[in-house]
Design a protein around this motif. Structure first.
Motif, PDB file in Angstrom:
ATOM      1  N   GLU A  13       0.826  -1.203   0.000  1.00 23.14           N
ATOM      2  CA  GLU A  13       0.000   0.000   0.000  1.00 23.14           C
ATOM      3  C   GLU A  13       0.865   1.259   0.000  1.00 23.14           C
ATOM      4  N   ALA A  14       1.959   1.265   0.738  1.00 20.30           N
ATOM      5  CA  ALA A  14       2.855   2.432   0.744  1.00 20.30           C
ATOM      6  C   ALA A  14       3.430   2.672  -0.654  1.00 20.30           C
ATOM      7  N   ALA A  15       3.800   1.616  -1.336  1.00 16.80           N
ATOM      8  CA  ALA A  15       4.329   1.756  -2.700  1.00 16.80           C
ATOM      9  C   ALA A  15       3.257   2.296  -3.640  1.00 16.80           C
ATOM     10  N   ARG A  16       2.028   1.823  -3.495  1.00 16.54           N
ATOM     11  CA  ARG A  16       0.930   2.298  -4.339  1.00 16.54           C
ATOM     12  C   ARG A  16       0.682   3.783  -4.106  1.00 16.54           C
ATOM     13  N   VAL A  17       0.664   4.187  -2.839  1.00 17.31           N
ATOM     14  CA  VAL A  17       0.443   5.595  -2.516  1.00 17.31           C
ATOM     15  C   VAL A  17       1.575   6.446  -3.078  1.00 17.31           C
ATOM     16  N   PHE A 114       6.392  -1.075  11.076  1.00 22.64           N
ATOM     17  CA  PHE A 114       5.021  -1.246  10.602  1.00 22.64           C
ATOM     18  C   PHE A 114       4.219   0.040  10.828  1.00 22.64           C
ATOM     19  N   LEU A 115       4.388   0.670  11.983  1.00 22.60           N
ATOM     20  CA  LEU A 115       3.693   1.931  12.245  1.00 22.60           C
ATOM     21  C   LEU A 115       4.176   3.023  11.301  1.00 22.60           C
ATOM     22  N   GLU A 116       5.475   3.073  11.035  1.00 21.24           N
ATOM     23  CA  GLU A 116       5.998   4.058  10.075  1.00 21.24           C
ATOM     24  C   GLU A 116       5.357   3.855   8.702  1.00 21.24           C
ATOM     25  N   LEU A 117       5.321   2.608   8.245  1.00 25.42           N
ATOM     26  CA  LEU A 117       4.739   2.293   6.936  1.00 25.42           C
ATOM     27  C   LEU A 117       3.269   2.677   6.857  1.00 25.42           C
ATOM     28  N   THR A 118       2.521   2.297   7.863  1.00 26.50           N
ATOM     29  CA  THR A 118       1.073   2.482   7.802  1.00 26.50           C
ATOM     30  C   THR A 118       0.663   3.922   8.105  1.00 26.50           C
ATOM     31  N   LEU A 119       1.114   4.464   9.207  1.00 28.83           N
ATOM     32  CA  LEU A 119       0.667   5.803   9.573  1.00 28.83           C
ATOM     33  C   LEU A 119       1.222   6.867   8.624  1.00 28.83           C
ATOM     34  N   HIS A 120       2.511   6.770   8.283  1.00 25.98           N
ATOM     35  CA  HIS A 120       3.033   7.749   7.322  1.00 25.98           C
ATOM     36  C   HIS A 120       2.545   7.452   5.907  1.00 25.98           C
ATOM     37  N   GLY A 121       2.230   6.201   5.617  1.00 31.48           N
ATOM     38  CA  GLY A 121       1.577   5.888   4.345  1.00 31.48           C
ATOM     39  C   GLY A 121       0.211   6.558   4.278  1.00 31.48           C
ATOM     40  N   TRP A 122      -0.534   6.493   5.386  1.00 27.57           N
ATOM     41  CA  TRP A 122      -1.829   7.172   5.462  1.00 27.57           C
ATOM     42  C   TRP A 122      -1.643   8.681   5.316  1.00 27.57           C
ATOM     43  N   ASP A 123      -0.634   9.229   6.029  1.00 28.48           N
ATOM     44  CA  ASP A 123      -0.360  10.667   5.942  1.00 28.48           C
ATOM     45  C   ASP A 123      -0.108  11.089   4.491  1.00 28.48           C
ATOM     46  N   ALA A 125      -1.000   9.540   1.742  1.00 29.80           N
ATOM     47  CA  ALA A 125      -2.237   9.403   0.965  1.00 29.80           C
ATOM     48  C   ALA A 125      -3.139  10.615   1.184  1.00 29.80           C
ATOM     49  N   ARG A 126      -3.327  11.002   2.441  1.00 32.34           N
ATOM     50  CA  ARG A 126      -4.199  12.150   2.743  1.00 32.34           C
ATOM     51  C   ARG A 126      -3.634  13.430   2.133  1.00 32.34           C
ATOM     52  N   ALA A 127      -2.324  13.606   2.226  1.00 29.21           N
ATOM     53  CA  ALA A 127      -1.691  14.824   1.714  1.00 29.21           C
ATOM     54  C   ALA A 127      -1.846  14.962   0.208  1.00 29.21           C
ATOM     55  N   THR A 128      -2.017  13.840  -0.468  1.00 32.36           N
ATOM     56  CA  THR A 128      -2.080  13.864  -1.936  1.00 32.36           C
ATOM     57  C   THR A 128      -3.454  13.477  -2.472  1.00 32.36           C
ATOM     58  N   GLY A 129      -4.459  13.488  -1.598  1.00 32.11           N
ATOM     59  CA  GLY A 129      -5.832  13.249  -2.030  1.00 32.11           C
ATOM     60  C   GLY A 129      -6.139  11.822  -2.444  1.00 32.11           C
ATOM     61  N   GLN A 130      -5.389  10.867  -1.913  1.00 30.82           N
ATOM     62  CA  GLN A 130      -5.608   9.465  -2.270  1.00 30.82           C
ATOM     63  C   GLN A 130      -6.328   8.728  -1.142  1.00 30.82           C
ATOM     64  N   GLU A 131      -6.977   7.662  -1.507  1.00 36.74           N
ATOM     65  CA  GLU A 131      -7.554   6.752  -0.515  1.00 36.74           C
ATOM     66  C   GLU A 131      -6.416   5.922   0.064  1.00 36.74           C
ATOM     67  N   TYR A 132      -6.620   5.441   1.282  1.00 39.72           N
ATOM     68  CA  TYR A 132      -5.649   4.558   1.918  1.00 39.72           C
ATOM     69  C   TYR A 132      -6.393   3.307   2.328  1.00 39.72           C
ATOM     70  N   GLU A 133      -5.991   2.173   1.790  1.00 41.94           N
ATOM     71  CA  GLU A 133      -6.708   0.925   2.003  1.00 41.94           C
ATOM     72  C   GLU A 133      -5.787  -0.159   2.542  1.00 41.94           C
ATOM     73  N   LEU A 134      -6.217  -0.793   3.608  1.00 41.40           N
ATOM     74  CA  LEU A 134      -5.505  -1.960   4.138  1.00 41.40           C
ATOM     75  C   LEU A 134      -6.492  -3.112   4.221  1.00 41.40           C
ATOM     76  N   PRO A 183      -8.725  11.809  11.518  1.00 42.67           N
ATOM     77  CA  PRO A 183      -9.056  10.882  10.431  1.00 42.67           C
ATOM     78  C   PRO A 183      -9.661  11.546   9.216  1.00 42.67           C
ATOM     79  N   TYR A 184     -10.134  12.794   9.369  1.00 42.16           N
ATOM     80  CA  TYR A 184     -10.747  13.511   8.252  1.00 42.16           C
ATOM     81  C   TYR A 184      -9.881  14.638   7.722  1.00 42.16           C
TER      82      TYR A 184
END
Length: 187
Positions: A13-17, A114-123, A125-134, A183-184
């Motif tokens: 997911e991080a690579a996709r984002v 894992f937290l770095e990957l997921t939480l910063h991956g989410w960050d 995604a949000r910063a660039t207007g993308q969905e984040y899916e796990l 989250p929003y």
């Protein structure tokens, strides 16, 4: 506990984002007040790409890792995806999960990565207007690890004070809120 499948899923997911980040978005804001999108992307590449492999192999980080601008390479996202593949492969070795890494139990280090990957991956995604899916298992692990580690991370200023999760929050939304992120949040 070896949670390699969830680590691999989070890396995918991080690579996709990362692949969805356009050059014109690199100067934009992120949910991390100390980072613009470029700094966040560079942090993600340094610590979850290169750093994650080095941790599995018990090798030190290069001195300049935190200051490199990976995004100056037009192919940075593709190179990050390739590096994530190597990092995930390094953690596929059962020996990576044994003993200590930088004076931490290997499983705890994997949890931090894992937290770095997921939480910063989410960050990102949000910063660039993308969905984040796990997937459900990875999202559930994220919620569990954040809940278990939140107070410790807050002591070291890694997390802000928790935000109340929205009614009917998903596992990812709950984890994000527990880590002190909105989250929003939207750019």
């Amino acid at each position: 506990m070896n949670f390699h499948p969830q680590l691999a899923s989070a890396a995918t997911e991080a690579a996709r984002v990362a692949a969805g980040v356009s050059p014109d978005q690199l100067t934009g804001p992120t949910p991390c007040p100390d980072y613009d999108t470029r700094a966040l992307a560079n942090h993600l590449v340094a610590y979850t790409g290169i750093g994650m492999e080095l941790r599995a192999r018990r090798e030190p980080h290069p001195d300049d890792l935190a200051t490199r601008d990976f995004t100056s390479d037009p192919q940075w996202a593709a190179r990050y995806a390739e590096q994530l593949d190597r990092s995930v492969a390094a953690w596929a070795d059962p020996a990576a999960w044994e003993g200590e890494v930088s004076s931490m139990p290997a499983e705890a280090m994997a949890g931090m990565l894992f937290l770095e990957l997921t939480l910063h991956g989410w960050d990102l995604a949000r910063a660039t207007g993308q969905e984040y899916e796990l997937d459900a298992e990875t999202a559930a692990l994220l919620r569990t690890v954040v809940a278990e580690q939140a107070e410790l991370y807050r002591q070291y200023k890694g997390f802000a004070e928790p935000v109340p999760p929205p009614a009917g929050a998903s596992a990812v939304e709950t984890a994000v809120a527990l880590s002190g992120r909105d989250p929003y949040w939207a750019a």
